[in-house]
Scaffold this motif. Sequence first.
Motif: not given
Length: 690
Positions: A226-237, A202-208
């Motif tokens: 983590l939940v915010a990064d999870l959404e970002r990771a899903v949205a990016r595919g 999940v945090i591999e997709e984090s902007e931080d």
Amino acid sequence: MADKSARKATDHDLAATGPDRIRNVVLVGPTQSGKTSLVEALLAQSGAIPRAGSVVDGTTVCDTEDSERAHQRSNSLAVAPLVHRGTKVNLIDTPGYADFVGELRAGLRAADCALFVLAANEGVDDSTRQLWRECSAVGMPRAVAISKLDHARADAAAVILAAQGAFGDKVLPVYLAQEDRLVGLITEGADDPRRGELIEGVIEESEDETLMDRYLAGEAIDEEVLVADLERAVARGGFFPVIPVCAATGVGLPELLDLFVRAFPSPPEHVPPEVFTPAGKAADPISCDPSGPLVAEVVKTSSDAYVGRVSLVRVFSGSLSPDVPVHVSGHFSAFFGDDAGHEDHDEDERIGVLAHPFGAQNVPATRVVAGDIATIGRLSRAETGDTLSGVDHPLVLRPWDMPEPLLPIAIEAATRSDEDKLSSALSRLAAEDPSLRVEHNAETGQLVVWVLGESHAEVALERLQQRYGVAVEQREVIVPLRECFAGPSKGHGRHVKQSGGHGQYAICDIEVEPLPEGSGFEFVDKVVGGAVPRQFIPSVEKGVRAQMEKGVRAGFPVVDLRVTLTDGKAHSVDSSDMAFQSAGALALREAADASSVSLLEPYDEVSVIVPDDLVGGVMSDLSARRGRLLGTDKVGDDRTSVRAHVPQRELVRYAIDLRSASHGAGTFTRSFAHYEPMPEEIAKTVSTRE
């Protein structure tokens, strides 16, 4: 994380307040995976419908097994909304069978995220891998639900491993099933080795960019981060969360609803399709803004006995309201060529009944905002794939790629009454289903419906009968052949008749010789001394051409021929244009009798894509079909494209045969290549065309 409360969805609930409070989720998966049962269980969990199996007025509501079977028979996408935590979730149920990939692609167009439903007792088959590739090709974010946890052979852990093997190591569970409940790996801090793997993914997709270092250093990462990064990771595919669920017991349903709301992308996060003017000029990009210019797309068209044509639309920009005029644009030819099967059109219409779709029901709507899905009644000219826009600013969306129908079905009307209605019914059927193409073959005289497979054909013919009252009968598909002279020859045409009054008199002598493939027809005049008067020489050519169209052996057109008129005779009174036409035709037939005439058959260039372990079988099969192999090419890591030239006669049922041999994992394309002489032993079996 899970809110286990449920409440009844009211008409007001279905009116989304804004695009950020909408989730459009398409359920994807093979047949028997439990998609429809899961949809109904989620609706019941949210309070949108009574609990499955409850009895109202003596009728069982939402019998999931019956509904599953009914949806499999319908073979079309269905939309049902629910409301959870103040967010509207449009669930889009799609058929899982390969014949209805057109419905799947329409569902993908309407959605912003795909939920793959895999049965815990089945695993991942080749058809599911193909569905995953379909989603990947359009950049669709994906998640995975492991269904049917109550099955006697259920093994969710094994299915997760199979999914990771098929789809990659970014397929990771966010919940684990423990007896009759789920434990969240992020939200509840489950003590499981997979928790660390999940959090790192999940945090591999984090902007931080410091987050990974902090986590590896032992720092506890806040759940909300983590939940915010999870959404970002899903949205990016780039990340695909997995959740176990069970429609029958309710396990995982509250958690899945929360996952929709908290981890799935909203419409504003989805890149909209390209936009053009009706003239084909690129237009300014649109955004998911309810106050922007109206741009919506018809993703499905159906017919209702009471309201007529019903259009299911996804609104990409602006808002829809009842009784408002809209511009309807259909320009398939600009994107798919002139043989797209749908006539280009532009017209203004007024929106009739506007509603929120709810399975077979509709809930009236006063406004539908960008990002939402609606149904519109009485748009008489709207077809699947058309764009709706403002009348003062017409626009056209680039359509989604339509699957190419590769199975031809020749049909004819059963009765004269059916014949009168058939053309109109087929036009309406094609308007509903762009994956179906209607061809009136001028060479064979056949009416051919091109479909994706046998089930697709059955559904199409059933709709003709039940919806439009047209009965048809199937016929053997005729492949258009050609005839050619194998060598030079001579012919003598004598058309002399006398039956009182003016007679008919025309005599001509011709020489014929074959030309190289693709040369066409040449007519040479070598008459000397006026043996054939100048005014009748074109008549001879006309007669020869007419006979070439009719054929000289099996009734197929003659091609690649030079005909030389060398001599003839005429009568001052009885010769005429028609007489010399008849003489020219007779001369060509005599030349054919004195020579060898071959049949030419069309060959297509075929590209078959299959998993690597099926390449040998495909190559052997193509060779058995008299195909000539051209080569192979790697496609991705585990598939190969086999290219060959194959006679069209051997491809009539290839769509069915390949699917059977490859268990749904094989696909192919075909395009005309050239004509070649047909082997004499096969040519002898060709009956004369009437």
